[in-house]
Design a protein around this motif. Structure first.
Motif, short mmCIF file in Angstrom:
data_model
loop_
_atom_site.label_atom_id
_atom_site.label_comp_id
_atom_site.label_asym_id
_atom_site.label_seq_id
_atom_site.Cartn_x
_atom_site.Cartn_y
_atom_site.Cartn_z
N LEU A 259 0.84 -1.20 0.00
CA LEU A 259 0.00 0.00 0.00
C LEU A 259 0.88 1.25 0.00
CD1 LEU A 259 -2.70 -1.09 2.59
CD2 LEU A 259 -3.07 -0.70 0.14
N PRO A 260 0.58 2.22 -0.86
CA PRO A 260 1.37 3.46 -0.89
C PRO A 260 0.97 4.39 0.25
CG PRO A 260 -0.39 3.57 -2.51
CD PRO A 260 -0.46 2.19 -1.89
N THR A 261 1.65 5.52 0.35
CA THR A 261 1.28 6.56 1.31
C THR A 261 0.82 7.79 0.55
OG1 THR A 261 3.59 7.30 1.39
CG2 THR A 261 2.87 5.75 3.08
N ASP A 262 0.02 8.63 1.22
CA ASP A 262 -0.41 9.89 0.58
C ASP A 262 0.61 10.98 0.87
OD1 ASP A 262 -0.84 10.77 3.19
OD2 ASP A 262 -3.02 10.62 3.07
N GLU A 263 0.30 12.21 0.44
CA GLU A 263 1.25 13.31 0.57
C GLU A 263 1.55 13.67 2.02
OE1 GLU A 263 -2.90 14.92 -0.26
OE2 GLU A 263 -1.57 13.34 -1.04
N ASP A 264 0.67 13.25 2.94
CA ASP A 264 0.88 13.52 4.35
C ASP A 264 1.53 12.36 5.09
OD1 ASP A 264 -0.34 16.09 4.23
OD2 ASP A 264 -2.31 15.13 4.25
N GLY A 265 1.90 11.32 4.35
CA GLY A 265 2.56 10.17 4.96
C GLY A 265 1.61 9.14 5.54
N THR B 24 -17.94 1.87 -5.77
CA THR B 24 -17.81 0.85 -4.73
C THR B 24 -16.36 0.70 -4.26
OG1 THR B 24 -17.63 -0.87 -6.43
CG2 THR B 24 -19.81 -0.46 -5.51
N VAL B 25 -15.50 1.65 -4.63
CA VAL B 25 -14.12 1.67 -4.15
C VAL B 25 -13.97 2.87 -3.22
CG1 VAL B 25 -11.70 1.98 -4.78
CG2 VAL B 25 -13.17 0.50 -6.15
N PHE B 26 -13.42 2.65 -2.03
CA PHE B 26 -13.25 3.71 -1.04
C PHE B 26 -11.79 3.76 -0.58
CE2 PHE B 26 -17.74 2.72 -0.82
CZ PHE B 26 -18.33 3.98 -0.74
N LEU B 27 -11.29 4.96 -0.43
CA LEU B 27 -9.94 5.16 0.12
C LEU B 27 -10.07 5.46 1.61
CD1 LEU B 27 -8.37 7.36 -2.71
CD2 LEU B 27 -8.58 4.88 -2.55
N MET B 28 -9.18 4.87 2.39
CA MET B 28 -9.23 5.00 3.84
C MET B 28 -7.83 5.30 4.38
SD MET B 28 -11.64 1.63 4.44
CE MET B 28 -12.11 1.97 6.13
N PRO B 29 -7.34 6.53 4.20
CA PRO B 29 -6.00 6.85 4.70
C PRO B 29 -5.92 6.65 6.20
CG PRO B 29 -7.22 8.84 4.09
CD PRO B 29 -8.01 7.69 3.60
N CYS B 30 -4.81 6.06 6.65
CA CYS B 30 -4.63 5.73 8.07
C CYS B 30 -3.26 6.20 8.54
CB CYS B 30 -4.76 4.22 8.29
SG CYS B 30 -6.41 3.56 8.02
N LYS B 31 -3.24 6.78 9.74
CA LYS B 31 -1.97 7.17 10.34
C LYS B 31 -1.17 5.92 10.68
CE LYS B 31 0.02 9.60 14.33
NZ LYS B 31 -0.28 10.29 15.60
N GLU B 32 0.12 6.00 10.42
CA GLU B 32 0.97 4.84 10.68
C GLU B 32 2.31 5.28 11.26
OE1 GLU B 32 0.59 1.31 8.08
OE2 GLU B 32 2.70 1.72 7.60
N ASP B 33 2.67 4.71 12.37
CA ASP B 33 3.93 5.06 13.01
C ASP B 33 5.11 4.39 12.31
OD1 ASP B 33 2.55 6.55 14.89
OD2 ASP B 33 2.26 4.81 16.20
#
Length: 327
Positions: free
Chosen positions: A260-266, A318-327
């Motif tokens: 899984l990639p990361t977004d611009e905010d990490g 039916t596709v959803f993006l769910m960005p999640c904080k990750e340490d």
């Protein structure tokens, strides 16, 4: 024993059949998460797309018919091509009478390498030099998959992307909470519950309808959910996460992947889809070759394998993006 053309051809045919069988068998790894489209061939595979219709209530007699509208179109799976080629050195004491065993060992590792590409093709990502993954673009070649550009239209030349704008209904924000103060967080219960809610609001999923909600999460998100289990009531279903396979929680299946990639905010870009609305397919006639390499001092033969895989969304809603904080 001399490696004659006839021996090489016989060995190649045998191993090529085995290679194609392996590829088909390994579709079982992803069957719980996507719909398989077997026997793909050509530059593009056309899939029909259609929208919904609805029933009309009526009463009385001799009423004039009112037609409904239903959208139709085409989606396309295009192949991403892969290969691997390994030299077999005489310095490894390879002899013809043990070649079958040695080639089988080499092919097993090549099989594992291709299986690792499944997630990459399904997600529509590509590996970044130095580690990590990013969403694939046209500059990388053929795209497709859940996060990448998809191909539509009669000839597959129309491209389609997912709406990732700030107010998009396809995005469940990283700081989403059902109630209370918004807080940047990982994959929490609130996000999974909201995902189910959004599917039900668009009448795309109902419990027991035979379809599955799938959420791709990273190993660290999986770890955090396991730790959360210790703090939550097991009646929520988190204990299902511990088997490491098809993990049901609130009737959602989790695909655990390191791609899984990361977004611009990490933030880790987790995503969700319906199993029936993602098509994934292997191309027919994957190839195995064993070839003499007389121009090298110690290399008598090389083993080369080729294969192609493709994936597409059947719709975007039916596709959803769910960005999640990750340490």
């Amino acid at each position: 024993m001399e490696l004659t053309p006839d021996i090489t051809k016989m060995f190649r045919v045998k191993q090529e059949t085995k290679w194609n069988t392996m590829i088909q068998q390994d579709m079982s790894f992803v069957t719980p998460f996507v719909s398989i489209h077997p026997g793909c061939s050509g530059k593009s595979v056309e899939l029909p797309f259609h929208g919904k219709t609805k029933m009309r209530e009526y009463s009385g007699r001799l009423l004039k018919i009112q037609w409904s509208e239903m959208d139709f179109g085409k989606r396309h799976i295009k192949p991403r091509k892969f290969y691997d080629s390994l030299p077999l050195s005489e310095d490894d004491k390879l002899e013809m009478d043990t070649l079958d065993l040695r080639a089988a060992e080499v092919m097993t590792e090549q099989r594992n390498a291709l299986a690792r590409m499944h997630d990459e093709v399904i997600l529509g990502v590509t590996e970044v030099a130095g580690g990590g993954y990013r969403v694939r673009t046209q500059d990388d070649g053929i795209c497709g998959g859940i996060l990448g550009i998809n191909y539509t239209g009669d000839d597959g030349s129309t491209i389609e992307t997912i709406d990732t704008s700030a107010n998009s209904r396809q995005v469940i924000p990283v700081d989403f909470v059902a109630k209370g103060t918004k807080t940047v967080a990982g994959m929490i219960i609130d996000k999974v519950a909201e995902l189910r809610c959004r599917y039900q609001e668009i009448d795309a999923w109902k419990a027991g309808n035979g379809d599955d909600i799938v959420v791709a999460i990273s190993p660290k998100q999986h770890r955090d959910m396991l730790l959360l289990e210790q703090l939550q009531n097991r009646n929520y279903g988190f204990s299902c996460l511990t088997n490491g396979k098809v993990n049901d929680f609130l009737q959602v299946k989790f695909l655990i992947t390191n791609m899984l990639p990361t977004d611009e905010d990490g933030n880790r870009l987790c995503c969700a889809w319906l199993k029936s609305r993602i098509k994934f397919g292997p191309w027919k006639e994957a190839q195995f070759r064993i070839e003499a390499r007389s121009e090298y001092v110690d290399v008598r033969e090389q083993i080369t394998v080729k294969a192609a895989l493709g994936a597409t969304r059947l719709d975007n809603k039916t596709v959803f993006l769910m960005p999640c904080k990750e340490d």
